[in-house]
Write a protein that holds these residues in place. Structure first.
Motif, PDB file in Angstrom:
ATOM      1  N   LYS A 599       0.844  -1.191   0.000  1.00  0.00           N
ATOM      2  CA  LYS A 599       0.000   0.000   0.000  1.00  0.00           C
ATOM      3  C   LYS A 599       0.881   1.242   0.000  1.00  0.00           C
ATOM      4  CE  LYS A 599      -3.961  -2.128   2.322  1.00  0.00           C
ATOM      5  NZ  LYS A 599      -5.001  -1.975   3.363  1.00  0.00           N
ATOM      6  N   ALA A 600       0.311   2.345  -0.475  1.00  0.00           N
ATOM      7  CA  ALA A 600       1.071   3.597  -0.517  1.00  0.00           C
ATOM      8  C   ALA A 600       0.114   4.773  -0.464  1.00  0.00           C
ATOM      9  CB  ALA A 600       1.931   3.665  -1.777  1.00  0.00           C
ATOM     10  N   ARG A 601       0.686   5.922  -0.082  1.00  0.00           N
ATOM     11  CA  ARG A 601      -0.075   7.171  -0.062  1.00  0.00           C
ATOM     12  C   ARG A 601       0.460   8.121  -1.123  1.00  0.00           C
ATOM     13  NH1 ARG A 601       1.332   7.047   5.505  1.00  0.00           N
ATOM     14  NH2 ARG A 601      -0.386   6.377   6.867  1.00  0.00           N
ATOM     15  N   GLY A 602      -0.459   8.985  -1.612  1.00  0.00           N
ATOM     16  CA  GLY A 602      -0.058  10.079  -2.488  1.00  0.00           C
ATOM     17  C   GLY A 602      -0.858  11.310  -2.124  1.00  0.00           C
ATOM     18  N   ILE A 603      -0.287  12.472  -2.366  1.00  0.00           N
ATOM     19  CA  ILE A 603      -0.952  13.717  -1.981  1.00  0.00           C
ATOM     20  C   ILE A 603      -0.986  14.687  -3.148  1.00  0.00           C
ATOM     21  CG2 ILE A 603       1.127  14.921  -1.156  1.00  0.00           C
ATOM     22  CD1 ILE A 603      -0.660  15.900   1.226  1.00  0.00           C
ATOM     23  N   ALA A 604      -1.985  15.569  -3.147  1.00  0.00           N
ATOM     24  CA  ALA A 604      -2.067  16.678  -4.096  1.00  0.00           C
ATOM     25  C   ALA A 604      -2.826  17.800  -3.420  1.00  0.00           C
ATOM     26  CB  ALA A 604      -2.766  16.258  -5.391  1.00  0.00           C
ATOM     27  N   VAL A 605      -2.469  19.032  -3.752  1.00  0.00           N
ATOM     28  CA  VAL A 605      -3.147  20.206  -3.202  1.00  0.00           C
ATOM     29  C   VAL A 605      -3.397  21.184  -4.334  1.00  0.00           C
ATOM     30  CG1 VAL A 605      -0.943  21.300  -2.581  1.00  0.00           C
ATOM     31  CG2 VAL A 605      -3.039  22.038  -1.457  1.00  0.00           C
ATOM     32  N   GLU A 615      -5.849  16.524  -0.923  1.00  0.00           N
ATOM     33  CA  GLU A 615      -6.356  15.159  -0.819  1.00  0.00           C
ATOM     34  C   GLU A 615      -5.199  14.174  -0.740  1.00  0.00           C
ATOM     35  OE1 GLU A 615     -10.426  16.147  -3.365  1.00  0.00           O
ATOM     36  OE2 GLU A 615      -9.095  14.551  -4.064  1.00  0.00           O
ATOM     37  N   VAL A 616      -5.334  13.234   0.167  1.00  0.00           N
ATOM     38  CA  VAL A 616      -4.372  12.137   0.295  1.00  0.00           C
ATOM     39  C   VAL A 616      -5.087  10.848  -0.077  1.00  0.00           C
ATOM     40  CG1 VAL A 616      -2.911  10.809   1.848  1.00  0.00           C
ATOM     41  CG2 VAL A 616      -3.067  13.300   2.105  1.00  0.00           C
ATOM     42  N   ALA A 617      -4.552  10.138  -1.061  1.00  0.00           N
ATOM     43  CA  ALA A 617      -5.140   8.875  -1.509  1.00  0.00           C
ATOM     44  C   ALA A 617      -4.279   7.719  -1.008  1.00  0.00           C
ATOM     45  CB  ALA A 617      -5.235   8.839  -3.027  1.00  0.00           C
ATOM     46  N   GLU A 618      -4.948   6.721  -0.443  1.00  0.00           N
ATOM     47  CA  GLU A 618      -4.269   5.490  -0.027  1.00  0.00           C
ATOM     48  C   GLU A 618      -4.697   4.383  -0.981  1.00  0.00           C
ATOM     49  OE1 GLU A 618      -5.131   4.695   4.051  1.00  0.00           O
ATOM     50  OE2 GLU A 618      -4.135   6.522   4.762  1.00  0.00           O
ATOM     51  N   PRO A 713     -10.174  18.274  -8.909  1.00  0.00           N
ATOM     52  CA  PRO A 713      -8.802  18.287  -9.426  1.00  0.00           C
ATOM     53  C   PRO A 713      -7.764  17.494  -8.646  1.00  0.00           C
ATOM     54  CG  PRO A 713      -9.783  20.483  -9.568  1.00  0.00           C
ATOM     55  CD  PRO A 713     -10.731  19.646  -8.771  1.00  0.00           C
ATOM     56  N   PRO A 714      -7.774  17.467  -7.288  1.00  0.00           N
ATOM     57  CA  PRO A 714      -6.651  16.799  -6.609  1.00  0.00           C
ATOM     58  C   PRO A 714      -6.671  15.277  -6.627  1.00  0.00           C
ATOM     59  CG  PRO A 714      -7.688  18.486  -5.197  1.00  0.00           C
ATOM     60  CD  PRO A 714      -8.615  18.212  -6.330  1.00  0.00           C
ATOM     61  N   ILE A 715      -7.819  14.640  -6.901  1.00  0.00           N
ATOM     62  CA  ILE A 715      -7.882  13.193  -6.704  1.00  0.00           C
ATOM     63  C   ILE A 715      -7.005  12.425  -7.696  1.00  0.00           C
ATOM     64  CG2 ILE A 715     -10.027  12.979  -8.051  1.00  0.00           C
ATOM     65  CD1 ILE A 715      -8.834  10.806  -5.073  1.00  0.00           C
ATOM     66  N   ALA A 716      -7.031  12.784  -8.974  1.00  0.00           N
ATOM     67  CA  ALA A 716      -6.231  12.037  -9.957  1.00  0.00           C
ATOM     68  C   ALA A 716      -4.737  12.135  -9.668  1.00  0.00           C
ATOM     69  CB  ALA A 716      -6.556  12.507 -11.376  1.00  0.00           C
ATOM     70  N   PRO A 717      -4.181  13.334  -9.423  1.00  0.00           N
ATOM     71  CA  PRO A 717      -2.746  13.371  -9.104  1.00  0.00           C
ATOM     72  C   PRO A 717      -2.400  12.702  -7.784  1.00  0.00           C
ATOM     73  CG  PRO A 717      -3.735  15.568  -8.894  1.00  0.00           C
ATOM     74  CD  PRO A 717      -4.738  14.697  -9.580  1.00  0.00           C
ATOM     75  N   ASN A 721       0.352   9.850  -7.730  1.00  0.00           N
ATOM     76  CA  ASN A 721       1.537   9.952  -6.873  1.00  0.00           C
ATOM     77  C   ASN A 721       1.671   8.737  -5.960  1.00  0.00           C
ATOM     78  OD1 ASN A 721       2.284  12.400  -8.006  1.00  0.00           O
ATOM     79  ND2 ASN A 721       1.188  13.619  -6.489  1.00  0.00           N
ATOM     80  N   ALA A 722       0.528   8.226  -5.491  1.00  0.00           N
ATOM     81  CA  ALA A 722       0.569   7.006  -4.682  1.00  0.00           C
ATOM     82  C   ALA A 722       1.002   5.815  -5.537  1.00  0.00           C
ATOM     83  CB  ALA A 722      -0.808   6.746  -4.066  1.00  0.00           C
ATOM     84  N   TYR A 723       0.524   5.767  -6.760  1.00  0.00           N
ATOM     85  CA  TYR A 723       0.878   4.676  -7.676  1.00  0.00           C
ATOM     86  C   TYR A 723       2.376   4.683  -7.980  1.00  0.00           C
ATOM     87  CZ  TYR A 723       0.575   1.703 -11.855  1.00  0.00           C
ATOM     88  OH  TYR A 723       0.743   0.710 -12.788  1.00  0.00           O
ATOM     89  N   ARG A 724       2.918   5.882  -8.190  1.00  0.00           N
ATOM     90  CA  ARG A 724       4.366   5.994  -8.448  1.00  0.00           C
ATOM     91  C   ARG A 724       5.160   5.536  -7.216  1.00  0.00           C
ATOM     92  NH1 ARG A 724       7.906   9.191 -11.691  1.00  0.00           N
ATOM     93  NH2 ARG A 724      10.023   8.518 -11.184  1.00  0.00           N
TER      94      ARG A 724
END
Length: 742
Positions: A599-605, A615-618, A713-717, A721-724
């Motif tokens: 699992k990983a997290r990614g963030i965008a603002v 938004e932070v996506a896990e 807007p923030p959800i896709a990035p 970023n979490a995927y990367r």
């Protein structure tokens, strides 16, 4: 769609001086009492002039109508007149809450009706002298206006009570729809005072509440549209019926820009129920006594189209042209310092190309409109998003004064921008059809979902090329961003207002005003010529600029040895509100704490429509390699929270909408024709794919700002970023599905 999580909400704090500042508003004096009612208009200066408010017909006997936005009846009901359409975003509830707060009404009294098309009274204050809903402006442009309307009505009720009871007005209180004089024990409902209040002169000025005294604003009052929808009583356009009404469906060109040569309707006219077949500017209309007859009739048409000047390129051909343009300088939209020199002299240089496909709006309710042509007027019933524009276009087609075109706005099942077209496509088609048949019957025009997905308007296709240079410490010294794509404003009535020096700001919003403190920034735009019709799509330019900038910032952070949150904090020191949502989202998501294996997290603002969202996506990975988004933590600063539950619902919906586009949505052209046609091949997010969403609202004393779009807007990035982080694989093309298929 998601499990409700605890939500942080704000209690509004706004100074009385700011509220009552004469620079913020202008109050038009009373037009005087008329019969048993009183009508007065409000006008608020917002950088543009508004036409004077014309006299309004007197209201029904005994009703109290102190202004254009509220009506109080003897039965004690309070009807709020909404100048903005309700298509699921909660506008009716939010607007009613603002007015009811200053009126001190009980929420059980509140009803909401749609305003008629009348820009002199109901213009969007951010649009100038035009009535319409869009750009997440419903609440922001109505905030002061409806507070003033509610406070004025309240003051008049108090004055009426004071005169009737012969007591000082200062001793009277109003609470939950009752006016009370504690000393004498006298009290009355709004309805009981309505007739007397209608005779009171409209006050020149009224005092608005101190936000600490708010009772409704900041609470999650029930939505006013839910009961009718739950009981199946709500009437959408598809439910609306007039006697002798005909249903019309239009056969439109298979290629954008193709023209009708001729058609044979013999077989169509043999279909049982088909009444007439007529040519209209957009194609050939089949009119019948029901939808299926009209559709079968359309299927039986034999049509010859001229495609000699139509769009015939495929998506791959367009992309090749976009790539060529990306290799050339575009029109300069921002040039801080010397980005080229900073990048050339950098210790490390990174570059990235991003591809974005055409996207359809695909609202749940397809487009439709009912029209009736009368002797010297016209009536339309539909989910109208732009009353002033539609009224003007229909009037021109039918040769009527705009005031003779009566728009009755019904609730609509979604829009995401689709119902607000510069050429009023649905209303104008309906007008052309009823004109072609001489107005002999009312007409319901229906677009099938296939019609809309294959022949509608789209979020444009875009290509982004970014380059940046880092110094030896990983600091970003130069940033160059080139965008290639269609202009939404070009060729519309809005072009002279919006497009300057070859720059359509809609194409660059979120990129042109990049908030990060980078010393050298250059942003360029190359606008393409494509005949595919394009339109604003929920969050518009931010849909692609937020992705490219937030993904690239993450890549630069990791290349420079920085944590993505820490780098953003450093670059956003001068942006208090962006920094606030960044910190809140990081805190609530547990940023920095180890994630379980796999699992990983990614963030965008991102800031859009004057609201700030992080938004932070896990995520984890599915068996097909697709990201499985399990949890999304959102921090939102949209000023004073009118209705925290509705804010959370809009952000949750924005996450779902944006996630569907990020994972699956794509329109592909083959020789100029759209390959997709319905939800089976233009796939929306499925219920099992919806993550748990937590929405945390920043406590704020700022005026409310938009919330319908900023969650997208923030959800896709954040997911990219979490995927990367999880896979090491960069995401440079959307949707994810197409990335994994390559």
């Amino acid at each position: 769609m998601s499990k409700k999580q605890p939500r942080e909400q704000s209690q509004s704090q706004l100074s009385a001086d700011a509220i009552n500042s004469p620079s913020r508003r202008q109050f038009l004096k009373s037009s005087g009492a008329v019969g048993a009612g009183l009508v007065v208009g409000f006008q608020f200066s917002c950088g543009s002039k508004t036409a004077p408010t014309p006299p309004t017909p007197p209201p029904p006997a005994a009703e109290f109508v102190p202004n254009a936005f509220v009506r109080i009846a003897p039965d004690n009901s309070v009807t709020v007149i909404s100048k903005h359409i309700e298509f699921g975003q909660g506008t009716y509830t939010g607007l009613a809450t603002i007015l009811a707060e200053e009126l001190d009404a009980d929420w059980s009294q509140i009803r909401v009706e749609s305003a008629p098309a009348d820009a002199s009274r109901y213009n969007n204050l951010f649009f100038g002298p035009a009535q319409g809903t869009g750009g997440s402006t419903a609440i922001p442009n109505s905030w002061q206006q409806l507070r003033q309307a509610g406070a004025t009505a309240r003051a008049m009720l108090v004055t009426a009570a004071a005169q009737a009871w012969a007591v000082p007005a200062a001793e009277i209180t109003v609470q939950r729809g009752r006016v009370t004089h504690q000393v004498s024990g006298q009290n009355a409902s709004f309805g009981e005072l309505a007739t007397a209040a209608a005779q009171i002169p409209v006050p020149e000025d009224v005092k608005l509440k101190d936000p600490k005294d708010f009772k409704l604003i900041g609470t999650s009052v029930p939505r006013v549209d839910v009961p009718g929808k739950s009981r199946g009583e709500t009437q959408f356009t598809m439910d609306f019926h007039l006697p002798d009404m005909l249903t019309a469906i239009i056969a439109r060109p298979p290629n954008f820009g193709a023209k009708l040569v001729n058609f044979d309707s013999a077989l169509a006219r043999k279909v049982r129920g088909v009444v007439q077949v007529v040519a209209v500017p957009s194609g050939v209309a089949v009119l019948a006594r029901g939808f299926w007859a009209a559709k079968k009739g359309r299927d039986a048409l034999r049509i010859e189209w001229d495609t000699s000047s139509a769009e015939t390129r495929s998506s791959s051909e367009l992309l090749a042209e976009y790539l060529a343009l990306a290799g050339q300088p575009g029109n300069s939209a921002r040039n801080d310092g010397d980005a080229s020199a900073a990048i050339t002299g950098a210790a490390k240089v990174l570059s990235a190309d991003f591809e974005f496909p055409f996207l359809a709006h695909a609202p749940m309710e397809p487009l439709d409109c009912v029209i009736r042509l009368n002797k010297d007027s016209c009536d339309l019933w539909y989910g109208c998003q732009s009353p002033t524009r539609d009224q003007s276009v229909v009037a021109s087609i039918l040769g009527l004064p705009p005031g003779k075109v009566h728009v009755h706005t019904l609730l609509a099942g979604g829009s995401f921008g689709r119902r607000a077209t510069p050429n009023s496509d649905v209303a104008s088609e309906a007008a052309n059809i009823v004109k072609a048949i001489g107005g002999k019957a009312p007409v319901k025009l229906v677009w099938t979902r296939e019609d809309d997905i294959r022949g509608g308007r789209y979020r444009p296709m875009y290509f982004h090329r970014l380059r940046a240079g880092l110094d030896k410490n990983g600091n970003i010294m130069g940033w160059h961003h080139r965008v290639v794509g269609q202009s939404i404003a070009r060729g519309t009535p809005y072009e002279p207002l919006l497009v300057k020096n070859g720059i359509d700001p809609i194409s660059l919003e979120g990129a042109m005003n990049l908030p990060y403190a980078i010393p050298n920034i250059a942003v360029e735009l190359s606008t393409t010529d494509v005949q595919v019709p394009v339109l604003w799509w929920r969050s518009v330019g931010h849909t692609h600029t937020a992705f490219s900038t937030e993904v690239f910032i993450d890549e630069l952070a990791r290349a420079g040895g920085h944590d993505p949150v820490e780098l953003r904090r450093k670059l956003l020191k001068k942006h208090r509100r962006l920094l606030g949502v960044l910190d809140l989202a990081a805190e609530k998501s547990g940023w920095g704490k180890p994630m379980p294996k796999g699992k990983a997290r990614g963030i965008a603002v991102h800031k859009s429509f004057n609201s700030f969202v992080a938004e932070v996506a896990e995520i984890s990975l599915g068996s097909d390699g697709m990201p499985v988004v399990e949890r999304v933590v959102c921090a939102v600063d949209c000023g004073i929270a009118i209705n925290p539950d509705n804010i959370a619902a809009q952000v949750e919906g924005g996450v779902g909408f944006g996630l569907g586009a990020a994972l699956h949505n794509e329109l592909v052209l083959h020789k100029g024709r759209v390959k997709q046609s319905n939800f089976h091949d233009y796939r929306s997010l499925r219920i099992h794919e919806m993550p748990r969403v937590e929405v945390h609202i920043v406590q704020s004393s700022e005026s409310p700002t938009g919330i319908g779009e900023p969650g997208v807007p923030p959800i896709a990035p954040a997911v990219a970023n979490a995927y990367r982080q999880l896979t090491g694989r960069p995401v440079r093309r959307l949707p994810f599905r197409s990335l994994l298929n390559t």
